[in-house]
Design an enzyme around this catalytic site. Structure first.
Site: not given
Length: 240
Positions: A105-106
């Site tokens: 994820d970011k």
């Protein structure tokens, strides 16, 4: 022209870099080197030549490329997303089209395998194969034996209506632990910690199967080769 020779603009197009017309523009601008020498219009190349564009070696589209990439925080694992500040493919800007085998994820960082080998990606992503992925995690409060035990035996994630698989979890500090997963639910570690009353402050993936992040720094990558890539392919039932 020898049957083994091909015009440089066609070679670049065949490698998926750009169209022939765009290749001509790049050659004319001096952005393409052949064997370390600036190419000119009409240049002819063969498979044994080393062709580079903007300082990066151009791989033939039939060549398998597998990279170990340290994804920085803030980079999104997607190829195209108008809402993403920076996509992983834009960040890498690799000369040929490659994509990721498994996401981060970011807000997380660490190891991602990038490749143009679709079958390798398919084999790595099959949940039934239970391939190991290892992470270092820092949380917002002190880790307890109860927390480690709960994480290890599996956590029921209400929003996903699923209990995580048993996994290996060990403490590496008051606020940090190491975890080895064999599944890849969406934001799994963050969800597990939140369910147990903890908030993840740092999440770094350090290993995927036999591939370790090693000395890579954030934003760096290296091409896999030798025994390392042979073992990776063997572990998913493929040959390099």
């Amino acid at each position: 022209m020898s049957k083994n020779m091909v015009r440089l603009n066609k070679y670049l197009a065949d490698c998926g870099i750009c169209s022939r017309r765009e290749a001509d523009k790049m050659i004319d601008a001096g952005r393409v080197l052949v064997n370390g020498i600036t190419a000119t219009m009409g240049y002819q190349v063969q498979e044994t030549d080393s062709v580079s564009f903007n300082g990066k070696i151009v791989e033939n589209k039939n060549s398998k490329v597998v990279l170990a990439f340290y994804k920085p925080v803030g980079v999104t694992c997607t190829e195209k997303d108008k809402y993403a500040d920076q996509t992983i493919t834009d960040y890498l800007n690799y000369p040929i089209r490659i994509t990721y085998a498994g996401r981060l994820d970011k807000d997380s960082e660490g190891l991602i395998i990038m490749t143009n080998d679709g079958e390798l990606i398919n084999r790595m992503m099959r949940a039934a194969n239970k391939h190991e992925k290892e992470y270092l995690v820092k949380v917002d409060k002190e880790i307890t034996p109860h927390f480690l035990a709960q994480m290890s035996k599996g956590v029921y994630l209400k929003d996903l209506e699923e209990t995580t698989r048993e996994c290996q979890v060990t403490s590496v500090g008051k606020f940090s632990f190491r975890i080895i997963l064999t599944q890849g639910l969406n934001r799994q570690i963050r969800r597990m910690c939140k369910t147990l009353g903890y908030e993840v402050k740092l999440l770094q993936r350090i290993r995927i199967m036999n591939i370790e992040i090693g000395t890579l720094q954030s934003g760096e990558y290296r091409e896999l080769a030798g025994k390392e890539i042979e073992t990776l392919y063997e572990s998913v039932g493929l040959k390099i």
